[in-house]
Design a protein around this motif. Sequence first.
Motif, mmCIF file in Angstrom:
data_model
loop_
_atom_site.group_PDB
_atom_site.id
_atom_site.type_symbol
_atom_site.label_atom_id
_atom_site.label_comp_id
_atom_site.label_asym_id
_atom_site.label_seq_id
_atom_site.Cartn_x
_atom_site.Cartn_y
_atom_site.Cartn_z
ATOM 1 N N ASP A 108 0.823 -1.213 0.000
ATOM 2 C CA ASP A 108 0.000 0.000 0.000
ATOM 3 C C ASP A 108 0.857 1.263 0.000
ATOM 4 O OD1 ASP A 108 -2.470 -1.148 -0.182
ATOM 5 O OD2 ASP A 108 -2.868 -1.157 1.956
ATOM 6 N N LEU A 109 2.022 1.213 0.612
ATOM 7 C CA LEU A 109 2.926 2.358 0.576
ATOM 8 C C LEU A 109 3.494 2.530 -0.829
ATOM 9 C CD1 LEU A 109 4.711 1.592 3.942
ATOM 10 C CD2 LEU A 109 3.196 3.542 3.527
ATOM 11 N N ASP A 110 3.900 1.447 -1.463
ATOM 12 C CA ASP A 110 4.456 1.515 -2.817
ATOM 13 C C ASP A 110 3.418 1.970 -3.836
ATOM 14 O OD1 ASP A 110 6.909 0.657 -1.883
ATOM 15 O OD2 ASP A 110 6.574 -1.447 -2.413
ATOM 16 N N ASP A 111 2.162 1.560 -3.625
ATOM 17 C CA ASP A 111 1.096 1.877 -4.581
ATOM 18 C C ASP A 111 0.469 3.249 -4.347
ATOM 19 O OD1 ASP A 111 1.547 -0.595 -5.686
ATOM 20 O OD2 ASP A 111 -0.237 -1.547 -4.808
ATOM 21 N N GLY A 112 0.953 3.974 -3.349
ATOM 22 C CA GLY A 112 0.403 5.296 -3.095
ATOM 23 C C GLY A 112 -0.951 5.286 -2.438
ATOM 24 N N VAL A 113 -1.302 4.186 -1.760
ATOM 25 C CA VAL A 113 -2.560 4.141 -1.020
ATOM 26 C C VAL A 113 -2.458 4.994 0.237
ATOM 27 C CG1 VAL A 113 -4.155 2.621 0.223
ATOM 28 C CG2 VAL A 113 -3.166 1.887 -1.956
ATOM 29 N N CYS A 114 -1.274 5.005 0.851
ATOM 30 C CA CYS A 114 -1.069 5.808 2.056
ATOM 31 C C CYS A 114 0.378 6.271 2.128
ATOM 32 C CB CYS A 114 -1.458 5.029 3.307
ATOM 33 S SG CYS A 114 -0.654 3.424 3.466
ATOM 34 N N ASP A 115 0.609 7.253 2.983
ATOM 35 C CA ASP A 115 1.952 7.804 3.193
ATOM 36 C C ASP A 115 2.722 7.033 4.245
ATOM 37 O OD1 ASP A 115 1.680 10.379 1.581
ATOM 38 O OD2 ASP A 115 0.016 10.598 3.001
ATOM 39 N N ILE A 116 2.013 6.597 5.278
ATOM 40 C CA ILE A 116 2.655 5.994 6.444
ATOM 41 C C ILE A 116 1.737 4.914 6.989
ATOM 42 C CG2 ILE A 116 1.647 7.646 8.084
ATOM 43 C CD1 ILE A 116 4.403 7.661 9.523
ATOM 44 N N ALA A 117 2.327 3.874 7.557
ATOM 45 C CA ALA A 117 1.558 2.818 8.217
ATOM 46 C C ALA A 117 1.890 2.840 9.700
ATOM 47 C CB ALA A 117 1.888 1.455 7.627
ATOM 48 N N ILE A 118 0.856 2.971 10.532
ATOM 49 C CA ILE A 118 1.018 2.935 11.995
ATOM 50 C C ILE A 118 -0.043 1.983 12.503
ATOM 51 C CG2 ILE A 118 1.320 4.293 14.087
ATOM 52 C CD1 ILE A 118 1.504 6.794 12.412
ATOM 53 N N SER A 119 0.324 0.714 12.700
ATOM 54 C CA SER A 119 -0.694 -0.294 12.968
ATOM 55 C C SER A 119 -0.148 -1.440 13.812
ATOM 56 C CB SER A 119 -1.251 -0.833 11.639
ATOM 57 O OG SER A 119 -2.433 -1.572 11.843
ATOM 58 N N GLY A 120 0.555 -1.110 14.892
ATOM 59 C CA GLY A 120 1.089 -2.157 15.751
ATOM 60 C C GLY A 120 2.007 -3.106 15.007
ATOM 61 N N VAL A 121 2.838 -2.560 14.105
ATOM 62 C CA VAL A 121 3.704 -3.396 13.274
ATOM 63 C C VAL A 121 5.046 -3.604 13.979
ATOM 64 C CG1 VAL A 121 4.839 -3.661 11.041
ATOM 65 C CG2 VAL A 121 2.613 -2.505 11.184
ATOM 66 N N THR A 122 5.349 -4.840 14.306
ATOM 67 C CA THR A 122 6.642 -5.153 14.904
ATOM 68 C C THR A 122 7.747 -5.030 13.860
ATOM 69 O OG1 THR A 122 5.652 -6.666 16.514
ATOM 70 C CG2 THR A 122 7.995 -6.956 16.041
ATOM 71 N N ILE A 123 8.823 -4.376 14.242
ATOM 72 C CA ILE A 123 9.970 -4.215 13.347
ATOM 73 C C ILE A 123 10.712 -5.545 13.255
ATOM 74 C CG2 ILE A 123 12.156 -3.006 12.989
ATOM 75 C CD1 ILE A 123 10.989 -0.715 14.712
ATOM 76 N N THR A 124 10.854 -6.070 12.040
ATOM 77 C CA THR A 124 11.636 -7.287 11.813
ATOM 78 C C THR A 124 12.548 -7.074 10.615
ATOM 79 O OG1 THR A 124 10.066 -8.339 10.267
ATOM 80 C CG2 THR A 124 9.695 -8.698 12.626
ATOM 81 N N GLU A 125 13.601 -7.873 10.539
ATOM 82 C CA GLU A 125 14.514 -7.774 9.406
ATOM 83 C C GLU A 125 13.799 -8.071 8.091
ATOM 84 O OE1 GLU A 125 17.981 -10.154 9.887
ATOM 85 O OE2 GLU A 125 18.631 -9.156 11.734
ATOM 86 N N GLU A 126 12.916 -9.050 8.103
ATOM 87 C CA GLU A 126 12.192 -9.410 6.882
ATOM 88 C C GLU A 126 11.327 -8.248 6.413
ATOM 89 O OE1 GLU A 126 8.989 -12.769 5.259
ATOM 90 O OE2 GLU A 126 9.601 -12.742 7.370
ATOM 91 N N ARG A 127 10.584 -7.635 7.304
ATOM 92 C CA ARG A 127 9.711 -6.522 6.917
ATOM 93 C C ARG A 127 10.528 -5.304 6.502
ATOM 94 N NH1 ARG A 127 5.523 -7.346 12.036
ATOM 95 N NH2 ARG A 127 4.446 -9.185 11.163
ATOM 96 N N ALA A 128 11.692 -5.115 7.125
ATOM 97 C CA ALA A 128 12.537 -3.966 6.803
ATOM 98 C C ALA A 128 13.129 -4.054 5.401
ATOM 99 C CB ALA A 128 13.656 -3.825 7.836
ATOM 100 N N ARG A 129 12.995 -5.196 4.746
ATOM 101 C CA ARG A 129 13.407 -5.287 3.339
ATOM 102 C C ARG A 129 12.381 -4.663 2.416
ATOM 103 N NH1 ARG A 129 15.569 -10.504 5.049
ATOM 104 N NH2 ARG A 129 13.627 -11.576 4.486
ATOM 105 N N ASP A 130 11.147 -4.473 2.918
ATOM 106 C CA ASP A 130 10.062 -3.969 2.071
ATOM 107 C C ASP A 130 9.614 -2.560 2.432
ATOM 108 O OD1 ASP A 130 9.796 -6.396 0.578
ATOM 109 O OD2 ASP A 130 8.768 -7.286 2.304
#
Length: 281
Positions: A108-130
Amino acid sequence: MGVSVSRSSLRRAFVLLAVPALLVAGCGGEPVDGGSAVGGADPRVELVRPGTLSTCVRLPFEPFEFRDPDSGEIVGFDIDLGGFIAEELGVEQEIVETSFARITSGADLDDGVCDIAISGVTITEERARDVDFGEPYFNSSQALLAGVHEEITGMADLHGRRLGVKEGTTGEAYAVDHNERNGSLVELVRFPDQTELTSAVRSGLVDAVLSDNGPLYGFARVYRDTSVKVQIDTGEQYGFAVRRGNTALLDVANEVLAAMRADGRHVELHRTWLGVTPNQL
């Protein structure tokens, strides 16, 4: 939740619902026409819809983002945090409801659906690649919730029993790893959202659930026939996420978080939505 849902959110927001190739305004918000930015908007940051900070969330995840049953508004810890960032930018915040998978994958960030995601997202190495994560804003642990009379002190007590987990979460990953190391002794039952997950304990569909500690403590404060049995210190932290390379917005968001820690607003968010200060979790 941490407090009565009748308490107003510290910052108001418009609400949008993300659907394929279309954004539909909801909850009384006016459709965004893509016009020029409102006066006073921060010129450092280019937003997907000028004049608004579009914030992606996945509902419900009480007390971080959920719909107040009395007002119908989306409120919570994350909503207020986004509101402070929007205030710093000189714009309004609009909430975009979407799936957790599209948040953590960065779609959704890449597609321009939103600017920022704030949704209880745990920081992980896998997610930090995206996605690009900001500074952590909440320290989280996994926890086990069960009926108040259950004697559960850890995962070993659930061997041969049914454990509920939420799909696509670090709780699910932790339970899968436990089974891989111990011969799949725990029967995992997966649920698509937090409400179904926690309700499964009370309905008897599962013997316990494994999830982030904040929402589980909030649930147990409301439903006194349940209790948090044990916390599992996994060293997790929530972070807001932006499209990779969007350093302008990330810098502003990090500056806001630093200011909130300095002036007490960060502690107040914990008190408002969790009923405790950060060091009491």
